[in-house]
Design a protein around this motif. Structure first.
Motif, PDB file in Angstrom:
ATOM      1  N   LYS A 240       0.809  -1.209   0.000  1.00 50.02           N
ATOM      2  CA  LYS A 240       0.000   0.000   0.000  1.00 50.02           C
ATOM      3  C   LYS A 240       0.851   1.271   0.000  1.00 50.02           C
ATOM      4  CE  LYS A 240      -3.415  -2.545   2.683  1.00 50.02           C
ATOM      5  NZ  LYS A 240      -4.083  -2.670   4.010  1.00 50.02           N
ATOM      6  N   ASN A 241       2.104   1.150   0.441  1.00 53.36           N
ATOM      7  CA  ASN A 241       3.033   2.278   0.464  1.00 53.36           C
ATOM      8  C   ASN A 241       4.423   1.774   0.112  1.00 53.36           C
ATOM      9  OD1 ASN A 241       4.145   1.167   2.927  1.00 53.36           O
ATOM     10  ND2 ASN A 241       2.383   2.069   3.990  1.00 53.36           N
ATOM     11  N   ASN A 242       5.417   2.631   0.241  1.00 48.21           N
ATOM     12  CA  ASN A 242       6.762   2.234  -0.172  1.00 48.21           C
ATOM     13  C   ASN A 242       7.536   1.509   0.914  1.00 48.21           C
ATOM     14  OD1 ASN A 242       7.300   4.334   1.562  1.00 48.21           O
ATOM     15  ND2 ASN A 242       8.500   5.541   0.108  1.00 48.21           N
ATOM     16  N   GLN A 243       6.859   1.106   1.977  1.00 43.28           N
ATOM     17  CA  GLN A 243       7.507   0.323   3.032  1.00 43.28           C
ATOM     18  C   GLN A 243       7.459  -1.155   2.645  1.00 43.28           C
ATOM     19  OE1 GLN A 243       9.071   2.055   5.537  1.00 43.28           O
ATOM     20  NE2 GLN A 243       8.402   3.764   4.248  1.00 43.28           N
ATOM     21  N   LEU A 244       8.303  -1.546   1.705  1.00 46.51           N
ATOM     22  CA  LEU A 244       8.212  -2.893   1.136  1.00 46.51           C
ATOM     23  C   LEU A 244       8.661  -3.986   2.106  1.00 46.51           C
ATOM     24  CD1 LEU A 244       9.420  -2.273  -2.536  1.00 46.51           C
ATOM     25  CD2 LEU A 244       7.166  -1.962  -1.518  1.00 46.51           C
ATOM     26  N   GLY A 245       9.334  -3.586   3.151  1.00 47.23           N
ATOM     27  CA  GLY A 245       9.756  -4.582   4.129  1.00 47.23           C
ATOM     28  C   GLY A 245       8.736  -4.804   5.235  1.00 47.23           C
ATOM     29  N   SER A 246       7.626  -4.074   5.181  1.00 47.83           N
ATOM     30  CA  SER A 246       6.616  -4.161   6.230  1.00 47.83           C
ATOM     31  C   SER A 246       5.489  -5.122   5.849  1.00 47.83           C
ATOM     32  CB  SER A 246       6.030  -2.766   6.492  1.00 47.83           C
ATOM     33  OG  SER A 246       4.905  -2.853   7.328  1.00 47.83           O
ATOM     34  N   LYS A 247       5.223  -6.097   6.711  1.00 46.28           N
ATOM     35  CA  LYS A 247       4.106  -7.025   6.465  1.00 46.28           C
ATOM     36  C   LYS A 247       2.765  -6.297   6.582  1.00 46.28           C
ATOM     37  CE  LYS A 247       6.399 -11.303   7.889  1.00 46.28           C
ATOM     38  NZ  LYS A 247       6.354 -12.471   8.815  1.00 46.28           N
ATOM     39  N   ALA A 248       2.725  -5.249   7.405  1.00 43.24           N
ATOM     40  CA  ALA A 248       1.477  -4.516   7.622  1.00 43.24           C
ATOM     41  C   ALA A 248       1.001  -3.796   6.368  1.00 43.24           C
ATOM     42  CB  ALA A 248       1.666  -3.507   8.756  1.00 43.24           C
ATOM     43  N   SER A 249       1.925  -3.503   5.436  1.00 43.95           N
ATOM     44  CA  SER A 249       1.543  -2.773   4.227  1.00 43.95           C
ATOM     45  C   SER A 249       1.221  -3.701   3.060  1.00 43.95           C
ATOM     46  CB  SER A 249       2.671  -1.814   3.813  1.00 43.95           C
ATOM     47  OG  SER A 249       3.791  -2.532   3.311  1.00 43.95           O
ATOM     48  N   ARG A 250       1.290  -4.998   3.290  1.00 49.57           N
ATOM     49  CA  ARG A 250       1.064  -5.963   2.210  1.00 49.57           C
ATOM     50  C   ARG A 250      -0.366  -5.938   1.710  1.00 49.57           C
ATOM     51  NH1 ARG A 250       4.133 -11.621   3.935  1.00 49.57           N
ATOM     52  NH2 ARG A 250       6.296 -10.894   3.561  1.00 49.57           N
ATOM     53  N   GLY A 251      -0.503  -6.140   0.374  1.00 50.88           N
ATOM     54  CA  GLY A 251      -1.807  -6.273  -0.238  1.00 50.88           C
ATOM     55  C   GLY A 251      -1.879  -7.592  -0.989  1.00 50.88           C
ATOM     56  N   ARG A 252      -2.239  -7.542  -2.262  1.00 55.80           N
ATOM     57  CA  ARG A 252      -2.397  -8.734  -3.089  1.00 55.80           C
ATOM     58  C   ARG A 252      -1.076  -9.464  -3.292  1.00 55.80           C
ATOM     59  NH1 ARG A 252      -3.286  -8.426  -9.563  1.00 55.80           N
ATOM     60  NH2 ARG A 252      -3.325 -10.669 -10.004  1.00 55.80           N
ATOM     61  N   LYS A 253      -1.125 -10.798  -3.275  1.00 55.42           N
ATOM     62  CA  LYS A 253       0.038 -11.625  -3.546  1.00 55.42           C
ATOM     63  C   LYS A 253       0.183 -11.822  -5.049  1.00 55.42           C
ATOM     64  CE  LYS A 253       0.713 -15.339  -1.076  1.00 55.42           C
ATOM     65  NZ  LYS A 253       0.612 -16.749  -0.561  1.00 55.42           N
ATOM     66  N   LEU A 254       1.406 -11.696  -5.555  1.00 57.28           N
ATOM     67  CA  LEU A 254       1.704 -11.937  -6.968  1.00 57.28           C
ATOM     68  C   LEU A 254       2.588 -13.170  -7.065  1.00 57.28           C
ATOM     69  CD1 LEU A 254       2.527  -8.273  -8.135  1.00 57.28           C
ATOM     70  CD2 LEU A 254       0.332  -9.480  -8.272  1.00 57.28           C
ATOM     71  N   VAL A 255       2.079 -14.212  -7.701  1.00 54.16           N
ATOM     72  CA  VAL A 255       2.827 -15.462  -7.793  1.00 54.16           C
ATOM     73  C   VAL A 255       3.720 -15.465  -9.030  1.00 54.16           C
ATOM     74  CG1 VAL A 255       1.034 -16.728  -6.572  1.00 54.16           C
ATOM     75  CG2 VAL A 255       0.984 -16.610  -9.069  1.00 54.16           C
ATOM     76  N   ALA A 256       4.667 -16.382  -9.059  1.00 49.86           N
ATOM     77  CA  ALA A 256       5.590 -16.501 -10.187  1.00 49.86           C
ATOM     78  C   ALA A 256       4.825 -16.651 -11.495  1.00 49.86           C
ATOM     79  CB  ALA A 256       6.514 -17.697  -9.972  1.00 49.86           C
ATOM     80  N   GLY A 257       5.253 -15.908 -12.517  1.00 46.69           N
ATOM     81  CA  GLY A 257       4.609 -15.952 -13.816  1.00 46.69           C
ATOM     82  C   GLY A 257       3.631 -14.820 -14.055  1.00 46.69           C
ATOM     83  N   THR A 258       3.266 -14.095 -12.984  1.00 50.31           N
ATOM     84  CA  THR A 258       2.348 -12.970 -13.130  1.00 50.31           C
ATOM     85  C   THR A 258       3.031 -11.818 -13.849  1.00 50.31           C
ATOM     86  OG1 THR A 258       1.285 -13.562 -11.040  1.00 50.31           O
ATOM     87  CG2 THR A 258       0.835 -11.362 -11.914  1.00 50.31           C
TER      88      THR A 258
END
Length: 372
Positions: A240-258
């Motif tokens: 949701k923001n640029n805190q890519l190391g934060s689990k709290a900011s996680r949204g949709r999961k992108l799997v391999a091949g996406t």
């Protein structure tokens, strides 16, 4: 595998956009002219050089420096090469370049003595006194054939010959080769680096997604430009923001091949800016090459492809005029069809392949794969 690099002087741009364009076309390094002549004569310093160094480093290109030599010890004494080395060393230091920077002697001026290597040794010896220790020599291949230039030597010179219109440099053992003065139509010299010293040919990380980053190696691990579309290699999350190391900011999961489209490239951090991507929906993902790859073939060393998903060929670069397949049920070329490639072209923010048959097709890896 050989990688491309370029050299620039005062008549090339110092804008970041210029170096980003070089990189988008496959360049991985730049050699910037520092100076010409020396103290006691007519010293010249490239007034754009410092800005060129900064711009090249900003986009992740490896930077080396070169000095255009005009010394001649037989005419002006053995101290003459040293005065030119002094000018180059002072310029490099003023520009903030470290002692491990590759310092190249450009040996091509008619004023140089016949046995250039003797004076070159005096030049490198002086650079050593100023703390520099990585050297190379640029020269016309014909000078090597005539015995005027030596590579290797105690200074470990890889050798960077210039030879245009030929299949190779013609200099046995040379670690690089300048083969054109109009690389990719960008009005800049183009060279191939076989030894890795000008491009830092480090393999992209496969088992270390979080390496110790420096300004010189960040491009080996991250995309430092916008590839427009990427394909996920390992599972990642949109944030949701640029805190890519934060689990709290996680949204949709992108799997391999996406496959996802990239709207913008951003950088975080101060000492070493770390790139990350913004998607069209306003979420953010990593730009780490361990996790994502460019969805298009972009490097100019592509020679042949094979269709992996039926696709069209086009008569024009903009891909508006489909090639008709006479007496065929469809104009799509089937899976398994091979084509030779003559050029990889960057157009309208993406990449297109020009084929040996004169037609054009997509460089999207979902539809074609590299075979050579």
């Amino acid at each position: 595998m050989a990688r491309y690099f370029n050299d620039v002087a005062s008549y090339q741009s110092a804008l970041v956009s210029f170096y980003r364009t070089l990189k988008a076309h496959g360049s991985r390094g730049v050699v910037v002219k520092t100076s010409q002549g020396g103290y006691g004569g007519t010293p010249y310093v490239n007034q754009r050089g410092q800005a060129q160094v900064k711009a090249a480093k900003t986009v992740g290109l490896k930077v080396a420096l070169y000095h255009y030599g005009t010394f001649n010890s037989t005419r002006y004494g053995t101290g003459d090469p040293a005065t030119e080395a002094h000018l180059m060393a002072n310029t490099a230091k003023a520009w903030g370049c470290g002692k491990d920077t590759i310092m190249v002697l450009d040996a091509e001026d008619p004023s140089l003595r016949t046995q250039v290597s003797a004076d070159a040794a005096l030049f490198y010896t002086a650079l050593r006194r100023y703390g520099f220790h990585n050297f190379d020599i640029y020269f016309p291949a014909s000078w090597y054939w005539a015995g005027r230039i030596k590579i290797g030597t105690s200074f470990k010179l890889g050798g960077w010959p210039a030879s245009y219109g030929s299949a190779s440099s013609g200099v046995s053992g040379a670690k690089s080769w300048q083969y054109t003065d109009d690389w990719q139509g960008l009005h800049v010299d183009g060279s191939l680096d076989y030894g890795g010293q000008y491009t830092g040919a480090t393999k992209y990380a496969k088992k270390k997604p979080n390496p110790k980053l420096t300004k010189d190696n960040v491009d080996d691990y991250y995309y430092t430009y916008n590839p427009k579309r990427i394909i996920v290699k390992e599972t990642i999350y949109q944030h949701k923001n640029n805190q890519l190391g934060s689990k709290a900011s996680r949204g949709r999961k992108l799997v391999a091949g996406t496959a996802v489209d990239i709207a913008r490239l951003h950088f975080s951090g101060d000492s070493v800016p770390v790139p990350y991507f913004e998607l069209a929906n306003g979420t953010y993902i990593t730009a780490n090459r361990y996790f994502v790859k460019n969805a298009y073939y972009e490097l100019p060393n592509l020679k042949a492809i094979e269709v992996v998903k039926s696709t069209y060929l086009y008569r024009d670069l903009k891909r508006t005029k489909v090639v008709k397949r006479v007496h065929k049920p469809t104009n799509r070329w089937p899976k398994g069809t091979p084509f030779d490639v003559t050029k990889v072209i960057h157009v309208d923010g993406t990449w297109v392949l020009k084929l040996a048959n004169g037609f054009y097709c997509t460089a999207y890896k979902k539809y074609v794969k590299k075979t050579k």
